[in-house]
Enzyme design. Structure first.
Site, short mmCIF file in Angstrom:
data_model
loop_
_atom_site.label_atom_id
_atom_site.label_comp_id
_atom_site.label_asym_id
_atom_site.label_seq_id
_atom_site.Cartn_x
_atom_site.Cartn_y
_atom_site.Cartn_z
N HIS A 29 0.84 -1.20 0.00
CA HIS A 29 0.00 0.00 0.00
C HIS A 29 0.87 1.24 0.00
O HIS A 29 2.03 1.21 0.44
CB HIS A 29 -0.96 0.01 1.20
CG HIS A 29 -0.32 0.33 2.52
ND1 HIS A 29 -0.15 1.62 2.97
CD2 HIS A 29 0.20 -0.47 3.48
CE1 HIS A 29 0.43 1.59 4.16
NE2 HIS A 29 0.66 0.34 4.49
N CYS A 30 0.32 2.33 -0.53
CA CYS A 30 1.00 3.62 -0.48
C CYS A 30 0.16 4.53 0.41
O CYS A 30 -0.53 4.07 1.32
CB CYS A 30 1.19 4.19 -1.88
SG CYS A 30 -0.35 4.53 -2.76
N MET A 31 0.18 5.84 0.17
CA MET A 31 -0.53 6.77 1.03
C MET A 31 -2.04 6.58 0.97
O MET A 31 -2.73 6.75 1.96
CB MET A 31 -0.19 8.21 0.61
CG MET A 31 1.22 8.62 0.96
SD MET A 31 1.49 8.68 2.73
CE MET A 31 0.35 9.98 3.18
N ARG A 33 -3.66 4.01 -1.45
CA ARG A 33 -4.12 2.87 -2.25
C ARG A 33 -3.62 1.53 -1.75
O ARG A 33 -2.48 1.40 -1.34
CB ARG A 33 -3.66 3.04 -3.70
CG ARG A 33 -4.12 4.33 -4.31
CD ARG A 33 -3.54 4.49 -5.69
NE ARG A 33 -3.88 5.81 -6.21
CZ ARG A 33 -3.66 6.18 -7.44
NH1 ARG A 33 -3.10 5.35 -8.29
NH2 ARG A 33 -3.99 7.39 -7.85
N ASP A 514 3.02 8.72 -2.87
CA ASP A 514 3.11 8.94 -3.54
C ASP A 514 2.17 8.76 -4.38
O ASP A 514 1.43 8.94 -4.59
CB ASP A 514 1.38 8.40 -3.09
CG ASP A 514 2.46 8.28 -2.35
OD1 ASP A 514 1.91 6.75 -2.44
OD2 ASP A 514 1.68 6.92 -2.88
#
Length: 527
Positions: A29-31, A33, A514
């Site tokens: 996972h990112c910020m 998603r 990102d």
């Protein structure tokens, strides 16, 4: 406990819609998603996923990305991982997601379909070697964003306490917390770089650690004494890439019996010498040039430079080129304590919000699109622009352009004040919109910095709204979309509720970048 149950329920709802546990190859996972590697893309039920209350949109790129929003994604991901583990043990065979019931075609869904088509076309264009390389660079820096945000907020709090002369016994501790990560960021960059390029991560970190080692102050290279940290994250990136190639060469030629001793030794020795007597100096010059150019651009270009940067950021996201900005942001933060570019680029999101508000007003009869905008607008205000971009403005065409105009005016506002001597910067990358306020810093008082950024957002909202209201719709577009698109009563009776419009999107923020469509996004741009 209720929150944990909600996150577990969200994960449980998502899993069967992506083909079950056996269809999940990787989870990250990112910020904003949840990023899934899938064995069989055809098993995913896109429409059912987008209809889930917690899902703000989906993005298909090198991974399948489900937009859950900041905070939520970090809580849902562990629950999802746990369910996948359990599912693999219990039922290894993937099952196709049910598509028997699908939401009736409504205007908002047609827009979502158009957005998905645009996204697929853009994905094909963004698979060039150069853009794939930029994507790998983004993958190095995106995992660092949470630490940048946390340390950035602590740095802002510490600065406030110092200025107010409050809690003098506490501020040194806060300064240590805020600065510790940045002092060693080169090591983390080296570790992630080696991991991304297929080497041993710890060897990449070991070589990058040379850059921040205080002892390099005793070494002369190119006629000058080196300084700890010289070359920064760019030097660490280059050193780790070199280490990966040296390691791969050693693995190929060193006998297996000696590999465990010789390969790591030669990797650190060869790439370390190249770093000390070459990369540190070259990367240091490049880093200094980046900082000098950014200051020169905004000090001399002012409103014009801000106008161009704010207006072109979303097209850069569409082309996947925004990922090149991530190491530039990080270099500026490392050098100056903040990046002056991010607050300007964040105005692109303000333009999208203003444009969405105008679409809402101009289509009073289309309840479908209006519901989509109402559900996506709070996230848009916080800098998560995926649903608004790919679900509303981009498929409509003109509103995307007028939204960029709004971003240009917001960027021009912030750029003008930079030219007048009031610098506005961000101590971290990832957030944008209102979420960027806690991370703002500048060369004047905090109140002045906050006021300028807020003024830029307001300028973006107003300009995006006016440009879209007056120039965002042709007569044909209004005729086509300004009609009622309510689902038939029979559909509501069958499903028990009106379908929830959610839409696919890109990450975008200036990162996030990102941020960043997706990895052409990788959007944050958490921007």
């Amino acid at each position: 406990m209720a929150t944990e149950d909600k996150n577990r329920a969200t994960a449980a709802a998502i899993l069967p819609l992506v083909g079950g546990a056996a269809n999940v190859a990787s989870i990250a996972h990112c910020m904003t998603r949840l990023r899934l590697g899938l064995h069989d893309r055809s098993l995913v039920d896109d429409e059912a996923l987008k209809a889930l209350p917690a899902v703000m949109g989906v993005v298909e790129d090198d991974t399948y990305q489900i937009v859950l929003g900041p905070g939520t994604v970090a809580r849902v991901t562990p629950e999802f991982e746990h369910l996948v583990e359990e599912g693999r043990e219990a039922a290894p065979a993937p099952a196709a997601a049910s598509t028997a019931s699908s939401a009736p075609a409504v205007s908002a869904e047609e827009l979502a379909a158009q957005g998905a088509a645009i996204k697929a076309q853009q994905k094909a264009k963004n698979t060039t070697p150069f853009k794939l390389f930029l994507r790998r660079i983004a993958n190095i820096f995106v995992p660092l964003i949470p630490a940048l945000i946390g340390c950035g907020i602590i740095a802002g709090l510490n600065g406030l306490l110092v200025n107010l002369e409050w809690l003098p016994a506490v501020t040194p501790a806060l300064a240590a917390m805020a600065s510790g990560f940045m002092a060693l960021i080169a090591v983390f960059v080296g570790y992630n770089t080696a991991k991304e390029f297929g080497g041993t991560p710890i060897l990449g970190g070991a070589v990058a650690a040379i850059i921040v080692f205080p002892g390099v102050a005793n070494i002369d290279a190119f006629g000058q004494t080196l300084s700890p940290g010289q070359g920064g994250v760019l030097g660490a990136l280059g050193a780790a890439v070199l280490a990966v190639y040296v390691e791969k060469w050693c693995r190929r030629w060193v006998p297996e019996a000696l590999d465990v001793l010789v390969t790591p030794t030669l990797t650190v020795l060869i790439s370390g010498l190249a770093t000390i007597f070459g990369l540190m100096y070259v990367a240091g010059e490049i880093s200094s040039a980046i900082g000098t150019f950014a200051d020169w651009l905004l000090s001399n270009g002012g409103a014009g430079a801000g106008f161009v940067l704010g207006g072109l950021f979303l097209p850069l996201v569409m082309l996947g080129l925004h990922q090149a900005l991530i190491p530039i942001h990080t270099t500026l933060i490392e050098q100056q304590g903040y990046t002056v570019l991010l607050p300007i680029l964040a105005m692109a999101g303000a333009g999208q919000v203003g444009a969405a508000m105008a679409v809402y007003v101009r289509l009073p009869r289309n309840e479908s699109i209006r519901r989509t905008i109402k559900s996506a607008l709070p996230a848009g205000l916080l800098g998560v622009g995926e649903p608004l971009i790919y679900g509303v403005s981009l498929p409509l065409g003109r509103p995307f352009v007028t939204a960029c105009v709004g971003g240009a005016f917001g960027g021009g506002f912030v750029g003008l004040f930079h030219q007048l001597g009031d610098t506005v910067g961000s101590t971290a990358i990832g957030p944008s919109g209102w979420a960027l306020f806690p991370l703002l810093d500048g060369n004047h008082s905090l109140g002045s910095t906050l006021a300028i950024y807020a003024g830029g957002l307001l300028a973006g909202y107003v300009a995006g709204f006016l440009a879209t209201y007056f120039f965002g719709f042709g007569k044909d577009l209004l005729t086509e979309f300004n009609v009622s698109q309510e689902p038939a009563p029979s559909t509501i009776a069958a499903t028990g509720s009106t379908p929830r419009e959610t839409t696919p999107g890109t990450r975008g923020g200036p990162d996030s970048g990102d941020t960043d469509p997706g990895s052409p996004e990788k959007a944050p741009v958490r921007v």
